[in-house]
Scaffold this motif. Structure first.
Motif, PDB file in Angstrom:
ATOM      1  N   ALA A  19       0.854  -1.193   0.000  1.00 27.23           N
ATOM      2  CA  ALA A  19       0.000   0.000   0.000  1.00 27.23           C
ATOM      3  C   ALA A  19       0.890   1.243   0.000  1.00 27.23           C
ATOM      4  O   ALA A  19       1.147   1.838   1.040  1.00 27.23           O
ATOM      5  N   GLY A  20       1.387   1.616  -1.179  1.00 26.97           N
ATOM      6  CA  GLY A  20       2.263   2.792  -1.267  1.00 26.97           C
ATOM      7  C   GLY A  20       3.580   2.539  -0.558  1.00 26.97           C
ATOM      8  O   GLY A  20       4.257   1.548  -0.819  1.00 26.97           O
ATOM      9  N   LYS A  44       7.309   0.344   6.818  1.00 24.68           N
ATOM     10  CA  LYS A  44       7.199   1.620   6.117  1.00 24.68           C
ATOM     11  C   LYS A  44       8.585   2.056   5.672  1.00 24.68           C
ATOM     12  O   LYS A  44       9.530   2.071   6.449  1.00 24.68           O
ATOM     13  N   LYS A  45       8.696   2.413   4.380  1.00 24.81           N
ATOM     14  CA  LYS A  45       9.971   2.792   3.787  1.00 24.81           C
ATOM     15  C   LYS A  45      10.225   4.291   3.978  1.00 24.81           C
ATOM     16  O   LYS A  45       9.350   5.108   3.698  1.00 24.81           O
ATOM     17  N   PHE A  46      11.411   4.631   4.447  1.00 31.30           N
ATOM     18  CA  PHE A  46      11.847   6.012   4.591  1.00 31.30           C
ATOM     19  C   PHE A  46      13.100   6.220   3.765  1.00 31.30           C
ATOM     20  O   PHE A  46      14.056   5.459   3.884  1.00 31.30           O
ATOM     21  N   PHE A  55      13.767   0.902   6.631  1.00 29.35           N
ATOM     22  CA  PHE A  55      12.390   0.524   6.917  1.00 29.35           C
ATOM     23  C   PHE A  55      12.154   0.571   8.416  1.00 29.35           C
ATOM     24  O   PHE A  55      13.016   0.174   9.200  1.00 29.35           O
ATOM     25  N   LYS A  56      10.987   1.053   8.808  1.00 26.99           N
ATOM     26  CA  LYS A  56      10.551   0.970  10.199  1.00 26.99           C
ATOM     27  C   LYS A  56       9.430  -0.045  10.240  1.00 26.99           C
ATOM     28  O   LYS A  56       8.532  -0.026   9.401  1.00 26.99           O
ATOM     29  N   PHE A 119       5.672  11.078  -3.645  1.00 27.94           N
ATOM     30  CA  PHE A 119       5.834  11.042  -2.206  1.00 27.94           C
ATOM     31  C   PHE A 119       6.655   9.819  -1.782  1.00 27.94           C
ATOM     32  O   PHE A 119       7.201   9.792  -0.695  1.00 27.94           O
ATOM     33  N   ASP A 120       6.757   8.811  -2.627  1.00 27.52           N
ATOM     34  CA  ASP A 120       7.619   7.671  -2.331  1.00 27.52           C
ATOM     35  C   ASP A 120       9.077   8.076  -2.278  1.00 27.52           C
ATOM     36  O   ASP A 120       9.892   7.435  -1.644  1.00 27.52           O
ATOM     37  N   ASP A 121       9.424   9.187  -2.965  1.00 32.79           N
ATOM     38  CA  ASP A 121      10.801   9.662  -3.009  1.00 32.79           C
ATOM     39  C   ASP A 121      11.166  10.487  -1.785  1.00 32.79           C
ATOM     40  O   ASP A 121      12.331  10.798  -1.568  1.00 32.79           O
ATOM     41  N   ILE A 122      10.185  10.898  -1.025  1.00 34.08           N
ATOM     42  CA  ILE A 122      10.450  11.767   0.141  1.00 34.08           C
ATOM     43  C   ILE A 122      10.797  10.940   1.335  1.00 34.08           C
ATOM     44  O   ILE A 122      10.291   9.940   1.611  1.00 34.08           O
TER      45      ILE A 122
END
Length: 122
Positions: A19-20, A44-46, A55-56, A119-122
């Motif tokens: 999901a994103g 969640k990818k950062f 990833f968290k 927003f995936d790039d942020i």
């Protein structure tokens, strides 16, 4: 018991929901007593400024004795959200192709100097 045997025993059944920037992992695992429970993991990818990423992860352990109450509350909560706000996702952060509709020319702004980013790039 060998480590490989334990890993095989733990991985009973799995499903993945992408999901994103978030990925949800649903896993059925086995206890030492050979009973089953569910883990739900949000990953969640950062992405850092230098392009590296990490990833968290957050994990929930759900045991059989809690399934009915958990499902009842989850259904109640999702029904409430849908009844109050509908099913349409309105957040730009969750839809890459989201375009805000403008109802007058006053709301329209020039995007000629704007750089489109994901927003995936942020």
């Amino acid at each position: 018991m060998r480590e490989n045997d334990m890993l095989e025993k733990e991985e009973i059944f799995s499903k993945v929901l992408r999901a994103g920037r978030r990925t949800y992992f649903f896993d059925v695992r086995s206890t030492k007593a050979d009973d089953y429970y569910i883990t739900i993991t949000e990953s969640k990818k950062f992405t850092e400024e230098d392009g590296s990423y990490h990833f968290k992860k957050h994990k929930i352990y759900l045991y059989k004795e809690d399934f009915a109450a958990f499902q009842e509350i989850l259904n109640e909560m999702t029904d409430f959200v849908v009844s109050q706000k509908g099913e349409e996702v309105i957040s730009e952060r969750h839809q890459k192709d989201y375009k805000r509709e403008s109802y007058s020319n006053e709301e329209t702004t020039s995007t000629e100097s704007f750089t489109d980013i994901s927003f995936d790039d942020i």
